[in-house]
Design an enzyme around this catalytic site. Structure first.
Site: not given
Length: 717
Positions: A424, A445, A457, A495
């Site tokens: 992440s 991800h 992702e 994120n």
């Protein structure tokens, strides 16, 4: 040149006419405005034939009935009266089918959704296959619309008011056995005998129906009034007024029930036209078109490599989830490696529990569960990994450990094996730094819980090959995911835009804003959960772990409030250890979660709402929007399409606002810059608008091409 009709008629030896629906040149059948005359021609031919004993509508496609209406028809409308006319045309065609003097049966295999189910509802009977692909539903609400071809009027009369409202308001899909139980279909049969069974059903004549006792009671005036009141209240609580389609659905169904179907059809068409012009529907349809386009994006120009089996490193929550979607969705054999058998058993339990829920709901049987579980195996060493085409690593967020995983896979797997890291935050280039075949290393991800979250992702580093990218993108799609290819930088995309949003919520908390006031503000804005509760759900320790990485990469705008350390030092990890920002009821108890007042003592603040909910939402959301634009400017996301889909599918950015970039277009760059500058003057430089936004404010540029502006309906003459 004559257009090939999507509808063709044949007559069986038993005098049952079969209308085959097969839209030329398309994999899926969808209803289009141009088909109106084609259907009318078929109906004229039916009426001219003597001796027919029934009619069957069936699909010529191998795996779908009708997946809905083509929503490009709505996109072409610029006025409410144009969209209303589309609905009226659909209603008339369905009424013509329902008005045929001979029995009409819909033979359903595969998706039967939206306009497809409305056509089936216009038939006198329905029969469907028992296949796992078969599903019935009216999902228009998910596009900010309501069923416009009679669905709001026919469905309540067929299955009862309460069930119909639930179906239309949620847009949920109904499986074959469930459809039979609720009276939506008359029979469920194997697909091999569907056509013959439908013809036999047609020859039985038109049905005489009665609703179940509970639904008949619900149809009484007092019970009906109470039901509408309860449904309206619950719907408002859930949508917080952000989705106007739900209120219009209730209103239109109520009109049909209380004032007769004629008034109901008129209300349905009018509401359809008005909703089609709403900004919420435009945004939701934009998300639909963007996600449809993304499904066709291969990720790179290189052809993907074949993937016939997959290895998973790590049997934790993420590893178990990745194994489940790989085996149960993609249908690929999976080999899990963990350091001990407990980890492997944990990962196996994940898939077993998912399949067992399907068995309980009768979506599959125990034998099917056993067959699907047989795809997953595990070991504490690398036996079986020599045959794996892709290995997905899901171990702890530790760079040295992940580099070790790359090294071991290169030793024990095949030379062609691709290595995908479910990280992440750690740069993929660093994970691949010591690899012998860095071109075969990539990031992948996933978001938790893996079986539910739609986004992944895909993160190539500078040395990742084009074949590796396209192969992993195709694998992710086979797992039922929507992949976006993002740049290899700290936090990637999702994120990175989430962190400043959550940080700002924490700053509001440290300033004394009550926990529930902050969360309610963002729920009102349209997020599915508030930012404080989100930290509890993902784990406060996990959710804050990425902040120092982002701060190191991008500077002080990512700095978390120092007081947050006090919460971590108090062993508060959120829901997973029942110690977070909220107190959670003991297992088996139904009391609601409530804020833990001890948090305020830890932070040294007295809780009191100083800001309005709108002010709190603006602070948090503007931080996210500004960062999203930076990501686009730096090439972290390839396009505004990917940026909007990533935010909506990855963190629940309100779909009715269309994603960060569509929402910025609604706000206008000039207004967004002015607001960020005001916030910067009051709260600090972290709000300073980025250079691209400043330039767009000057030029008047949009992120998305401007759509044709809706025009009000012409007044009646």
């Amino acid at each position: 040149m004559e257009t090939t009709s999507a509808f063709r008629m044949t007559v069986r030896p038993d005098n049952v006419a079969v209308i085959t629906i097969d839209v030329p040149g398309e994999k899926m059948n969808t209803l289009q405005a141009a088909f109106g005359e084609q259907v009318r021609a078929i109906l004229r031919e039916l009426k001219s034939r003597s001796g027919l004993e029934g009619v069957v509508f069936i699909s010529g496609k191998p795996d779908n009935f009708i997946a809905g209406a083509d929503i490009n028809m709505i996109a072409a409308c610029q006025r409410a009266d144009e969209a209303e006319a589309l609905a009226r045309q659909g209603q008339q065609i369905m009424n013509d089918i329902a008005g045929l003097g001979i029995p009409v049966v819909a033979a359903i295999h595969g998706p039967c959704l939206g306009g497809g189910l409305e056509l089936a509802l216009a038939c006198h009977r329905r029969i469907c296959s028992d296949d796992g692909k078969t599903a019935l539903g009216l999902p228009e609400v998910q596009l900010g619309l309501l069923p416009g071809s009679g669905g709001t009027q026919r469905l309540p009369r067929l299955i009862g008011l309460s069930r119909a409202l639930e179906m239309i308001l949620t847009g949920k899909h109904i499986r074959p056995r469930q459809a039979l139980k609720m009276g939506l279909v008359d029979d469920v049969v194997p697909v091999s005998i569907l056509a013959d069974a439908a013809a036999a059903l047609a020859k039985k004549g038109k049905p005489s129906r009665s609703l179940p006792l509970a639904e008949r009671i619900m149809a009484g005036p007092l019970a009906r009034s109470l039901l509408f009141s309860v449904v309206s209240r619950k719907t408002e609580q859930k949508t917080r007024g952000n989705y106007p389609a739900t209120a219009r659905i209730i209103e239109v169904v109520k009109t049909g029930i209380s004032q007769g179907s004629g008034n109901g059809y008129a209300a349905e068409a009018r509401a359809f036209g008005e909703l089609a012009m709403s900004p919420q529907s435009a945004a939701l349809r934009g998300i639909f078109f963007a996600s449809t386009e993304l499904k066709k994006d291969p990720g790179s120009d290189a052809p993907p490599l074949p993937v016939q089996s997959v290895g998973i490193l790590g049997g934790g929550l993420m590893g178990g989830g990745i194994a489940a979607v790989t085996a149960l969705k993609a249908g690929l054999p999976v080999r899990i490696k963990d350091i001990n058998s407990a980890g492997i058993n944990h990962a196996l339990r994940y898939s077993w529990d998912l399949l067992s829920r399907k068995v309980q709901r009768r979506h599959i049987n125990a034998a099917q569960r056993a067959r699907e579980m047989a795809l997953i195996s595990g070991a504490t060493d690398y036996r079986g990994f020599a045959r794996r085409d892709v290995v997905i690593e899901a171990v702890f967020e530790d760079l040295a450990l992940k580099q070790q995983m790359v090294d071991e896979v290169e030793q024990f797997a095949a030379p062609h094996t691709l290595f995908a890291s479910n990280t992440s935050s750690l740069p993929i280039g660093e994970i691949a730094a010591r690899a012998r075949r860095p071109e075969q290393v990539i990031g992948l991800h996933y978001f938790s819980p893996v079986d539910k979250m739609p986004l992944v992702e895909v993160i190539p580093h500078t040395g990742t090959s084009a074949e590796t990218i396209s192969t992993i993108v195709r694998l992710a799609k086979s797992q039922g995911k929507t992949p976006i290819v993002v740049g290899d930088s700290a936090g990637f995309y999702v994120n990175r835009i989430l962190a400043p949003y959550v940080n700002e919520a924490l700053r509001c908390l440290v300033e004394g804003e009550p926990i529930e006031h902050i969360d309610d503000a963002l729920l009102d804005f349209g997020f599915p959960v508030g930012p404080i509760q989100l930290l509890d759900e993902v784990g406060i320790d996990v959710g804050t772990k990425i902040i120092p990485i982002l701060e190191q990469a991008y500077g002080p705008r990512f700095t978390a409030p120092t007081a947050v350390a006090a919460i971590l030092n108090d062993d508060r990890k959120g829901r997973k250890n029942n110690r977070g920002f909220y107190l959670y009821p003991a297992k088996g108890r139904k009391s609601k979660k409530r804020p833990d007042e001890a948090i305020y003592s830890l932070l040294g603040v007295a809780p009191k709402a100083h800001l309005s909910g709108e002010q709190i939402a603006r602070r948090c959301v503007m931080m996210m929007l500004n960062e999203a634009v930076r990501c686009l400017d730096e090439g972290v996301v390839r396009s505004v399409r990917d940026g909007d889909i990533g935010a909506v599918f990855g963190i629940g950015f309100p779909p009715f606002r269309g994603g960060p970039f569509r929402y910025l277009d609604v706000l206008g760059a000039r207004e967004a810059v002015a607001e960020l500058q005001q916030l910067a003057a009051r709260y600090g430089e972290r709000f300073a608008p980025c250079e691209r936004l400043l330039a767009m404010a000057q030029s008047g540029e949009h992120f998305w091409p401007p759509a044709p502006q809706p025009v009000a309906a012409k007044p009646a003459q």
